[in-house]
Design a protein around this motif. Structure first.
Motif, PDB file in Angstrom:
ATOM      1  N   LEU A   1       7.019   6.602   7.190  1.00 29.21           N
ATOM      2  CA  LEU A   1       7.460   7.099   5.477  1.00 29.21           C
ATOM      3  C   LEU A   1       8.854   6.524   5.083  1.00 29.21           C
ATOM      4  O   LEU A   1       9.694   6.425   6.104  1.00 29.21           O
ATOM      5  N   SER A   2       8.771   5.717   4.149  1.00 28.30           N
ATOM      6  CA  SER A   2       9.970   5.082   3.543  1.00 28.30           C
ATOM      7  C   SER A   2      10.879   5.870   2.431  1.00 28.30           C
ATOM      8  O   SER A   2      10.026   6.506   1.652  1.00 28.30           O
ATOM      9  N   LEU A   3      12.202   5.870   2.583  1.00 27.54           N
ATOM     10  CA  LEU A   3      12.753   6.650   1.558  1.00 27.54           C
ATOM     11  C   LEU A   3      13.284   5.857   0.493  1.00 27.54           C
ATOM     12  O   LEU A   3      14.319   6.048  -0.293  1.00 27.54           O
ATOM     13  N   SER A   4      12.589   4.463   0.449  1.00 28.23           N
ATOM     14  CA  SER A   4      13.025   3.724  -0.841  1.00 28.23           C
ATOM     15  C   SER A   4      11.444   2.796  -0.698  1.00 28.23           C
ATOM     16  O   SER A   4      11.017   2.419   0.021  1.00 28.23           O
ATOM     17  N   ASP A   5      10.854   2.881  -2.017  1.00 28.02           N
ATOM     18  CA  ASP A   5       9.940   2.289  -2.388  1.00 28.02           C
ATOM     19  C   ASP A   5       9.954   0.739  -2.767  1.00 28.02           C
ATOM     20  O   ASP A   5      11.099   0.354  -3.122  1.00 28.02           O
ATOM     21  N   SER A   6       8.809   0.153  -2.402  1.00 25.81           N
ATOM     22  CA  SER A   6       8.644  -1.467  -3.084  1.00 25.81           C
ATOM     23  C   SER A   6       7.270  -2.005  -3.194  1.00 25.81           C
ATOM     24  O   SER A   6       6.386  -1.346  -2.323  1.00 25.81           O
ATOM     25  N   ARG A   7       7.066  -3.053  -3.746  1.00 24.91           N
ATOM     26  CA  ARG A   7       5.716  -3.447  -3.804  1.00 24.91           C
ATOM     27  C   ARG A   7       4.948  -3.618  -2.360  1.00 24.91           C
ATOM     28  O   ARG A   7       3.893  -3.766  -2.168  1.00 24.91           O
ATOM     29  N   THR A   8       5.989  -4.253  -1.625  1.00 20.25           N
ATOM     30  CA  THR A   8       5.683  -4.633  -0.243  1.00 20.25           C
ATOM     31  C   THR A   8       4.851  -3.511   0.588  1.00 20.25           C
ATOM     32  O   THR A   8       4.035  -3.749   1.327  1.00 20.25           O
ATOM     33  N   LEU A   9       5.395  -2.478   0.304  1.00 21.96           N
ATOM     34  CA  LEU A   9       4.936  -1.150   0.989  1.00 21.96           C
ATOM     35  C   LEU A   9       3.461  -0.867   0.455  1.00 21.96           C
ATOM     36  O   LEU A   9       2.668  -0.026   1.035  1.00 21.96           O
ATOM     37  N   ASP A  10       3.362  -1.263  -0.722  1.00 25.63           N
ATOM     38  CA  ASP A  10       1.980  -0.811  -1.351  1.00 25.63           C
ATOM     39  C   ASP A  10       0.889  -2.162  -1.121  1.00 25.63           C
ATOM     40  O   ASP A  10      -0.347  -1.798  -0.767  1.00 25.63           O
ATOM     41  N   TYR A  11       1.183  -3.095  -0.963  1.00 24.17           N
ATOM     42  CA  TYR A  11       0.330  -4.164  -1.032  1.00 24.17           C
ATOM     43  C   TYR A  11       0.610  -5.233   0.249  1.00 24.17           C
ATOM     44  O   TYR A  11      -0.363  -6.069   0.606  1.00 24.17           O
ATOM     45  N   GLY A  12       1.778  -5.642   0.767  1.00 21.33           N
ATOM     46  CA  GLY A  12       1.846  -6.322   1.646  1.00 21.33           C
ATOM     47  C   GLY A  12       1.705  -6.130   3.025  1.00 21.33           C
ATOM     48  O   GLY A  12       2.094  -7.025   4.142  1.00 21.33           O
ATOM     49  N   LEU A  13       1.307  -4.968   3.469  1.00 29.02           N
ATOM     50  CA  LEU A  13       1.061  -4.602   4.814  1.00 29.02           C
ATOM     51  C   LEU A  13      -0.330  -4.177   5.333  1.00 29.02           C
ATOM     52  O   LEU A  13      -0.925  -3.844   4.279  1.00 29.02           O
ATOM     53  N   HIS A  14      -0.508  -3.875   6.481  1.00 28.95           N
ATOM     54  CA  HIS A  14      -2.028  -3.682   6.846  1.00 28.95           C
ATOM     55  C   HIS A  14      -2.296  -2.271   6.443  1.00 28.95           C
ATOM     56  O   HIS A  14      -3.302  -1.838   6.010  1.00 28.95           O
ATOM     57  N   HIS A  15      -1.433  -1.449   6.607  1.00 30.71           N
ATOM     58  CA  HIS A  15      -1.226   0.225   6.074  1.00 30.71           C
ATOM     59  C   HIS A  15      -0.168   0.289   4.898  1.00 30.71           C
ATOM     60  O   HIS A  15       1.045  -0.133   5.352  1.00 30.71           O
ATOM     61  N   SER A  16      -0.604   0.806   4.019  1.00 28.43           N
ATOM     62  CA  SER A  16       0.361   1.037   2.947  1.00 28.43           C
ATOM     63  C   SER A  16       1.060   2.100   3.225  1.00 28.43           C
ATOM     64  O   SER A  16       0.873   3.069   3.944  1.00 28.43           O
ATOM     65  N   ILE A  17       2.459   2.191   2.837  1.00 30.50           N
ATOM     66  CA  ILE A  17       3.388   2.969   3.479  1.00 30.50           C
ATOM     67  C   ILE A  17       3.891   4.227   2.243  1.00 30.50           C
ATOM     68  O   ILE A  17       4.335   3.751   1.134  1.00 30.50           O
ATOM     69  N   THR A  18       3.990   5.373   2.504  1.00 31.76           N
ATOM     70  CA  THR A  18       4.261   6.549   1.998  1.00 31.76           C
ATOM     71  C   THR A  18       5.778   6.157   1.527  1.00 31.76           C
ATOM     72  O   THR A  18       6.314   5.995   2.464  1.00 31.76           O
ATOM     73  N   ALA A  19       6.040   6.556   0.294  1.00 31.34           N
ATOM     74  CA  ALA A  19       7.571   6.197   0.055  1.00 31.34           C
ATOM     75  C   ALA A  19       8.196   6.989  -1.106  1.00 31.34           C
ATOM     76  O   ALA A  19       7.180   7.504  -1.851  1.00 31.34           O
ATOM     77  N   LEU A  20       9.415   7.047  -1.295  1.00 30.62           N
ATOM     78  CA  LEU A  20      10.071   7.735  -2.407  1.00 30.62           C
ATOM     79  C   LEU A  20      10.214   6.717  -3.364  1.00 30.62           C
ATOM     80  O   LEU A  20      10.734   5.453  -3.053  1.00 30.62           O
ATOM     81  N   ASP A  21       9.731   7.008  -4.495  1.00 27.83           N
ATOM     82  CA  ASP A  21      10.211   5.991  -5.734  1.00 27.83           C
ATOM     83  C   ASP A  21      11.446   6.537  -6.410  1.00 27.83           C
ATOM     84  O   ASP A  21      11.461   7.809  -6.943  1.00 27.83           O
ATOM     85  N   LEU A  22      12.420   5.627  -6.167  1.00 30.89           N
ATOM     86  CA  LEU A  22      13.827   5.911  -6.783  1.00 30.89           C
ATOM     87  C   LEU A  22      14.050   5.773  -8.057  1.00 30.89           C
ATOM     88  O   LEU A  22      15.255   5.832  -8.646  1.00 30.89           O
ATOM     89  N   ASP A  23      13.172   4.850  -8.725  1.00 30.76           N
ATOM     90  CA  ASP A  23      13.284   4.717 -10.137  1.00 30.76           C
ATOM     91  C   ASP A  23      14.347   3.539 -10.300  1.00 30.76           C
ATOM     92  O   ASP A  23      15.266   3.949 -11.124  1.00 30.76           O
ATOM     93  N   PRO A  24      14.772   2.650  -9.602  1.00 31.55           N
ATOM     94  CA  PRO A  24      15.680   1.779  -9.498  1.00 31.55           C
ATOM     95  C   PRO A  24      15.994   1.261 -10.884  1.00 31.55           C
ATOM     96  O   PRO A  24      17.040   0.904 -11.314  1.00 31.55           O
ATOM     97  N   VAL A  25      14.788   0.852 -11.866  1.00 31.26           N
ATOM     98  CA  VAL A  25      15.141   0.178 -13.064  1.00 31.26           C
ATOM     99  C   VAL A  25      15.782   1.236 -14.091  1.00 31.26           C
ATOM    100  O   VAL A  25      16.782   0.875 -14.784  1.00 31.26           O
ATOM    101  N   ARG A  26      15.491   2.473 -13.975  1.00 36.05           N
ATOM    102  CA  ARG A  26      15.909   3.410 -14.697  1.00 36.05           C
ATOM    103  C   ARG A  26      17.734   3.480 -14.136  1.00 36.05           C
ATOM    104  O   ARG A  26      18.416   3.881 -14.966  1.00 36.05           O
TER     105      ARG A  26
END
Length: 338
Positions: free
Chosen positions: A276-301
């Motif tokens: 589990l990651s406490l910071s999300d990114s597109r790599t964690l959703d699409y770039g790995l063999h297993h997608s990673i559960t993560a906290l979305d910190l809303d960095p744009v906001r």
């Protein structure tokens, strides 16, 4: 042929006044007779005149530029080339939100890829946004010393406006998620403890372990990059006396290194190891063999709010403001609880 831009001189000539009077009439300044001011405004409208952004900023004593920088995650980072922090997608998403908001507000925002506490550089900008500040950051020290307006994303003990996430609550929710299906023995994988967000995450982790009656396990990478983190986490995962069955990381890059190492060691995610990651990114959703559960910190906001706070102070609002942005857990393949 491109039409020539209408200038303040054109407005003054058409209105029959001096350039200074035309400028004062349009800016609402000076002792200009009401009839003269109205005439200048009407002439400017008829000619299609708009004041240039540069002229407006010069009249206000500003440069029209803002700067966003990231505090180094280690002391050695401050003296080297492009900061490794910019390999972390979170910071670019903050920059994306901040730069778009700044432009919409009439400012240009630049990224500082190298660290320099130069007073000459700081005096050429209207304000500084520092992301994840440490308590002993040279750039922030110099900005405060020279009177440059500052806002931080993350907290310090200084009397500055800031925006941040509630990392303690978010980390606690993430740890509860890991144990929702089966008891979990998580390790915390981090690269530094100088930033307020890491201190909050560490505090939440230690409190959760104390409540659960578990021994805290802290794994530390020498830096934030995947290549720096991978040897450390691979060694921890392959240890014969390993006491953890889940890894919670403070950065998406550390989560990527963990997933890569688990695959290399033939560990099944999430059956053998939850990640589990406490910071999300597109790599964690699409770039790995297993997608990673993560906290979305809303960095744009976060970037947008930081710009709004900074511009308010640049334009004369002396009040200190603090804003919390909620974080939400995005559940993916790397954890058992769905």
């Amino acid at each position: 042929m491109k039409a020539r831009r209408v200038t303040i001189k054109d407005v003054a000539r058409e209105a029959g006044v001096s350039v200074a009077t035309a400028s004062e009439a349009l800016n609402g300044k000076g002792r200009v007779a009401p009839a003269t001011r109205q005439n200048v405004i009407e002439v400017a409208g008829a000619l299609g005149y708009t004041a240039s952004r540069t002229a407006k900023n010069l009249n206000a004593g500003r440069t029209g530029s803002l700067v966003l920088a990231v505090s180094p995650m280690s002391a050695s980072d401050a003296s080297k080339g492009p900061q490794p922090e910019w390999d972390v997608e979170y910071y670019f998403r903050v920059l994306s939100g901040a730069s778009a908001r700044a432009f919409s507000r009439g400012f240009l925002l630049s990224m500082l890829p190298f660290r320099s506490p130069s007073s000459e550089f700081l005096m050429a900008t209207d304000g500084l946004i520092l992301v994840d500040p440490s308590e002993e950051d040279d750039l922030l020290d110099e900005a405060v010393r020279t009177g440059v307006t500052c806002v931080t994303i993350g907290r310090t003990a200084r009397d500055l406006s800031w925006v941040d996430n509630d990392f303690f609550t978010g980390t606690t929710a993430a740890l509860q998620h890991l144990s929702a299906t089966a008891p979990s023995r998580p390790a915390l994988f981090l690269s530094e403890t100088t930033s307020s967000y890491v201190r909050d995450e560490l505090s939440a982790y230690l409190e959760w372990c104390s409540t659960a009656g578990l021994e805290p396990i802290i794994i530390r990478s020498p830096g934030p990059r995947v290549d720096e983190a991978e040897p450390v986490i691979r060694a921890a995962l392959s240890a014969s006396d390993r006491k953890f069955d889940a890894v919670v990381t403070t950065l998406d890059t550390l989560a990527s290194a963990t997933e890569r190492s688990a695959r290399a060691l033939d560990l099944q995610v999430p059956r053998d190891l939850q990640i589990l990651s406490l910071s999300d990114s597109r790599t964690l959703d699409y770039g790995l063999h297993h997608s990673i559960t993560a906290l979305d910190l809303d960095p744009v906001r976060l970037g947008e709010l930081a710009v709004d706070l900074l511009i308010a102070e640049v334009e004369g609002d002396a009040a200190r403001r603090r804003e919390l942005v909620p974080a939400s857990l995005t559940v993916r393949d790397s954890t058992l609880a769905q």
